[in-house]
Motif scaffolding. Sequence first.
Motif, PDB file in Angstrom:
ATOM      1  N   TRP A 360     -16.949  -5.294 -11.504  1.00 14.79           N
ATOM      2  CA  TRP A 360     -16.234  -4.951 -10.194  1.00 14.79           C
ATOM      3  C   TRP A 360     -15.630  -5.949  -9.614  1.00 14.79           C
ATOM      4  CZ3 TRP A 360     -16.622  -6.471  -5.160  1.00 14.79           C
ATOM      5  CH2 TRP A 360     -17.717  -7.202  -4.789  1.00 14.79           C
ATOM      6  N   LYS A 361     -16.081  -6.862  -9.588  1.00 10.84           N
ATOM      7  CA  LYS A 361     -14.987  -8.069  -9.023  1.00 10.84           C
ATOM      8  C   LYS A 361     -13.580  -8.343  -9.509  1.00 10.84           C
ATOM      9  CE  LYS A 361     -18.843 -10.792  -6.869  1.00 10.84           C
ATOM     10  NZ  LYS A 361     -19.484 -12.239  -6.855  1.00 10.84           N
ATOM     11  N   ARG A 362     -13.704  -8.113 -10.674  1.00 10.93           N
ATOM     12  CA  ARG A 362     -12.385  -8.283 -11.608  1.00 10.93           C
ATOM     13  C   ARG A 362     -11.447  -6.945 -11.203  1.00 10.93           C
ATOM     14  NH1 ARG A 362     -10.097 -10.910 -15.969  1.00 10.93           N
ATOM     15  NH2 ARG A 362      -7.802 -10.093 -16.049  1.00 10.93           N
ATOM     16  N   GLN A 363     -12.333  -6.039 -11.289  1.00 15.41           N
ATOM     17  CA  GLN A 363     -11.486  -4.631 -10.971  1.00 15.41           C
ATOM     18  C   GLN A 363     -10.793  -4.555  -9.576  1.00 15.41           C
ATOM     19  OE1 GLN A 363     -14.369  -1.443 -11.224  1.00 15.41           O
ATOM     20  NE2 GLN A 363     -14.743  -1.744 -13.426  1.00 15.41           N
ATOM     21  N   VAL A 364     -11.533  -5.098  -8.742  1.00 16.05           N
ATOM     22  CA  VAL A 364     -10.999  -5.441  -7.428  1.00 16.05           C
ATOM     23  C   VAL A 364      -9.937  -6.337  -7.109  1.00 16.05           C
ATOM     24  CG1 VAL A 364     -11.273  -5.696  -4.871  1.00 16.05           C
ATOM     25  CG2 VAL A 364     -13.197  -4.509  -6.137  1.00 16.05           C
ATOM     26  N   SER A 365      -9.851  -7.376  -7.939  1.00 12.03           N
ATOM     27  CA  SER A 365      -8.945  -8.409  -7.996  1.00 12.03           C
ATOM     28  C   SER A 365      -7.695  -8.001  -8.712  1.00 12.03           C
ATOM     29  CB  SER A 365      -9.408  -9.779  -8.622  1.00 12.03           C
ATOM     30  OG  SER A 365      -9.679  -9.486  -9.936  1.00 12.03           O
ATOM     31  N   ALA A 366      -7.931  -7.213  -9.924  1.00 18.41           N
ATOM     32  CA  ALA A 366      -6.538  -6.796 -10.403  1.00 18.41           C
ATOM     33  C   ALA A 366      -6.133  -5.694  -9.699  1.00 18.41           C
ATOM     34  CB  ALA A 366      -7.109  -6.220 -11.863  1.00 18.41           C
ATOM     35  N   MET A 367      -6.700  -5.004  -8.875  1.00 20.79           N
ATOM     36  CA  MET A 367      -6.057  -4.048  -8.189  1.00 20.79           C
ATOM     37  C   MET A 367      -5.902  -4.008  -6.571  1.00 20.79           C
ATOM     38  SD  MET A 367      -5.178  -2.014 -10.602  1.00 20.79           S
ATOM     39  CE  MET A 367      -4.865  -0.493  -9.715  1.00 20.79           C
ATOM     40  N   ALA A 368      -5.756  -5.272  -6.265  1.00 23.56           N
ATOM     41  CA  ALA A 368      -5.946  -5.908  -4.820  1.00 23.56           C
ATOM     42  C   ALA A 368      -4.646  -5.246  -4.239  1.00 23.56           C
ATOM     43  CB  ALA A 368      -5.924  -7.395  -4.856  1.00 23.56           C
ATOM     44  N   GLY A 369      -3.533  -5.250  -4.816  1.00 23.55           N
ATOM     45  CA  GLY A 369      -2.387  -4.858  -4.258  1.00 23.55           C
ATOM     46  C   GLY A 369      -2.261  -3.282  -3.931  1.00 23.55           C
ATOM     47  N   PRO A 370      -2.350  -2.479  -5.246  1.00 25.16           N
ATOM     48  CA  PRO A 370      -2.623  -1.142  -4.936  1.00 25.16           C
ATOM     49  C   PRO A 370      -3.628  -0.548  -3.881  1.00 25.16           C
ATOM     50  CG  PRO A 370      -2.210  -1.785  -7.354  1.00 25.16           C
ATOM     51  CD  PRO A 370      -2.518  -2.977  -6.582  1.00 25.16           C
ATOM     52  N   LEU A 371      -4.639  -1.371  -3.843  1.00 26.29           N
ATOM     53  CA  LEU A 371      -5.879  -0.808  -2.978  1.00 26.29           C
ATOM     54  C   LEU A 371      -5.407  -0.666  -1.691  1.00 26.29           C
ATOM     55  CD1 LEU A 371      -8.867  -2.717  -4.462  1.00 26.29           C
ATOM     56  CD2 LEU A 371      -8.424  -0.119  -4.248  1.00 26.29           C
ATOM     57  N   LEU A 372      -4.504  -1.444  -1.199  1.00 23.34           N
ATOM     58  CA  LEU A 372      -3.833  -1.527   0.108  1.00 23.34           C
ATOM     59  C   LEU A 372      -2.472  -0.603   0.236  1.00 23.34           C
ATOM     60  CD1 LEU A 372      -4.385  -5.059   1.482  1.00 23.34           C
ATOM     61  CD2 LEU A 372      -5.722  -3.077   2.068  1.00 23.34           C
ATOM     62  N   ALA A 373      -1.876  -0.682  -0.990  1.00 22.02           N
ATOM     63  CA  ALA A 373      -0.692  -0.021  -1.062  1.00 22.02           C
ATOM     64  C   ALA A 373      -0.676   1.537  -0.818  1.00 22.02           C
ATOM     65  CB  ALA A 373       0.354  -0.484  -2.170  1.00 22.02           C
ATOM     66  N   PHE A 374      -1.614   2.264  -1.516  1.00 19.75           N
ATOM     67  CA  PHE A 374      -1.667   3.694  -1.444  1.00 19.75           C
ATOM     68  C   PHE A 374      -1.843   3.999  -0.075  1.00 19.75           C
ATOM     69  CE2 PHE A 374      -2.340   3.486  -6.020  1.00 19.75           C
ATOM     70  CZ  PHE A 374      -1.321   4.354  -6.792  1.00 19.75           C
ATOM     71  N   PRO A 375      -2.710   3.520   0.617  1.00 18.55           N
ATOM     72  CA  PRO A 375      -2.841   4.128   2.231  1.00 18.55           C
ATOM     73  C   PRO A 375      -1.750   3.623   3.004  1.00 18.55           C
ATOM     74  CG  PRO A 375      -4.826   2.628   1.552  1.00 18.55           C
ATOM     75  CD  PRO A 375      -3.833   2.749   0.345  1.00 18.55           C
ATOM     76  N   ALA A 376      -0.976   2.655   2.619  1.00 18.06           N
ATOM     77  CA  ALA A 376       0.538   2.254   3.392  1.00 18.06           C
ATOM     78  C   ALA A 376       1.297   3.489   2.929  1.00 18.06           C
ATOM     79  CB  ALA A 376       0.802   0.736   2.910  1.00 18.06           C
ATOM     80  N   LEU A 377       1.526   3.965   1.870  1.00 18.45           N
ATOM     81  CA  LEU A 377       2.239   4.964   1.342  1.00 18.45           C
ATOM     82  C   LEU A 377       2.005   6.452   2.072  1.00 18.45           C
ATOM     83  CD1 LEU A 377       2.881   4.164  -2.443  1.00 18.45           C
ATOM     84  CD2 LEU A 377       4.543   4.203  -0.334  1.00 18.45           C
ATOM     85  N   MET A 378       0.602   6.478   2.183  1.00 18.17           N
ATOM     86  CA  MET A 378       0.196   7.894   2.634  1.00 18.17           C
ATOM     87  C   MET A 378       0.748   7.714   4.483  1.00 18.17           C
ATOM     88  SD  MET A 378      -3.520   7.903   1.226  1.00 18.17           S
ATOM     89  CE  MET A 378      -3.930   9.604   2.480  1.00 18.17           C
ATOM     90  N   ILE A 379       0.710   6.580   4.927  1.00 18.29           N
ATOM     91  CA  ILE A 379       1.281   6.453   6.260  1.00 18.29           C
ATOM     92  C   ILE A 379       2.607   6.524   6.496  1.00 18.29           C
ATOM     93  CG2 ILE A 379       1.552   4.898   8.389  1.00 18.29           C
ATOM     94  CD1 ILE A 379      -1.037   3.380   7.307  1.00 18.29           C
ATOM     95  N   LEU A 380       3.483   5.961   5.215  1.00 19.18           N
ATOM     96  CA  LEU A 380       4.904   6.032   5.460  1.00 19.18           C
ATOM     97  C   LEU A 380       5.510   7.510   4.982  1.00 19.18           C
ATOM     98  CD1 LEU A 380       6.997   3.863   3.623  1.00 19.18           C
ATOM     99  CD2 LEU A 380       7.404   6.131   3.107  1.00 19.18           C
ATOM    100  N   PHE A 381       4.767   8.233   4.353  1.00 21.60           N
ATOM    101  CA  PHE A 381       5.191   9.749   4.127  1.00 21.60           C
ATOM    102  C   PHE A 381       4.684  10.445   5.110  1.00 21.60           C
ATOM    103  CE2 PHE A 381       5.489   8.148  -0.263  1.00 21.60           C
ATOM    104  CZ  PHE A 381       7.081   8.609  -0.525  1.00 21.60           C
TER     105      PHE A 381
END
Length: 614
Positions: A360-381
């Motif tokens: 799981w730690k590798r999963q989170v590290s590999a997806m560190a950007g998208p994990l925050l980016a998707f909520p940011a996109l939801m706010i943006l739209f």
Amino acid sequence: MTQDRFQAIFWPLAFIIVASIVTWWKAPSDLALFDKSRIIGPDAHYWLVVLTEFITTGEWHNTVIERSNAPYGESWFRTHPFLMALYAIYFPASFWFSTADSINLAGMLIAPVLLVLLPVAAMWSAAPLLGRARFWCMPILYFLPSVFSQGLVGRADHHLFLLLIFALAFGCVLRALSGREAYQENILRWAFAGGMMHALAIWVSIEALLFLLIAFTGLGVKWLTAAVSGRSPLQMARVNQAFCAGLACVLLAGAIAETPPASILALPVDRISGAHVLMAVLALLVWSGYIALIRRRTGAGSAGKDLVLLIGLTGLAGAIMFVAVPDFFRGPLSTVEHPDIKQFIHERTTEMKPVMDYVWKRQVSAMAGPLLAFPALMILFAVRRKIAADTLAWSYVAFNLAIFSALTLFYKVRFGTYPAYISVIPLAWLIGAMFTTAQSRFGILAGGLTVTLPALTVIFWPLYFILLSPLSNDRQPLSEWCQRGMLTQALNKQPAGKTVLASIFAGPQILYETSHSVIGTPYHRNQAGILDSYTIMRASPPEQAKSIIDRRGIDYIALCHLAPSAAAYRSGSGGASFYDLLKSGAELPWLEAVELPTDVAGQYRIYRVRRPNN
């Protein structure tokens, strides 16, 4: 000089200086720039072997590595753009250092240089959507683990170089999709430039055809929305035509540059060739034909009729492509004939596994950007009224982020740098929006201080996974069991110019660090070498292996006896394989164990094949 102009120069320069210092600081304290053992990974060694061949022979179209797949040679499928990037570092260094040291220096420095330049390219590409907030792209991208790890000193492979070109291509398409007047005035130029950059990406690696498919989709949607709304679909068709024209021009140049005159009629699909030029020309003809037919139309048109016409032309082009180059639709590995080749290559290649296979730690590290980016996109739209002019461009960002995140999660982790890059755009927008809102309510100083902590959290939280958390997956890769540098040191003490059978993943390092030849390397064009390497190791009884060993003229056999037995080395008969016998230390009359230093013997066994000339 205006304030905007000053910031556009100051912040990138400041970032380059600071990032260069950080990049050097994070390098190992005992770093030796001329030490060949510090080069990281088979791809990096492979590239430096190709660079060495290019420098020593001076042949531009030299596409065979003679010491691989011994004694027949291996046809290599890499192309010249990244090779020229390596050469750009080698050439000035060669005035002060030896050829070998300059080549190694190029291999050591190329990734850190690209790591520093990439965030600046990301800042430029996001400018149409972010304005002044674009400067946040630089620190956010630099510290994302999937990008940060690609910039390690000594990691001389083409992946970060390809990401840099992708960022520039992405920026051109965003400008073509933007509804802002400043970009609409030059929309044909941006579309043409976008086609050129996508062609350059394909020139570097055929996997960039995926980028092209997504770009076609984005620009096609722009045309379709114009057709549905009745806003000059002909103009949007010209945008797609310009994109295809830029694509065709650079692909033609690349195909000419990469193809020897004697092979001009060959159409390989695993590297740039006439097949890709044909694809671009057909795409150009589709849009040109559509424009010509629309101009000649006398009656009223409709979006439905236009779409049917375009689908018909596209179908015709696809049929021509299928007849001319049927392998094109089978993908770049269409030449792989043996069903086990992909398994052999992928078994211990961690980048070929999906992120979901990791802890799981590798999963989170590999997806560190998208994990925050998707909520940011939801706010943006949710507040899309503020981005009305750029709704299509932001939708393109979201679409790319979704596609590449899915590929990383469920297909191959090697795609992880692309969602990381794309994620910085919504994250930079979010930080910029927070600063703007806070400063308007609390003033410049108080507002800035209010947002500083969440901004720093977004930028630096992935560092936890770089500094404190192990990034390895559940199964240790072979390199963690045995240090290949020890193997090459031991082989260098043997007579020069021999042929070595070893793990296919050790092949490129042996080629680079020794004068010996090898049988297998982890690349699909070396099918014969891969198959013989595994056929020998899983032979039972061992006499079955000897005929291939003699045919290949193998002088030494090396294996790591600490690693767990690879599934592919198991004998089909169920008995002990040749690999099992060697690993257990069994003696065979035609093999002689090479005496090794204690530290090397603790990891490797090397056998000399007994024959009169060896």
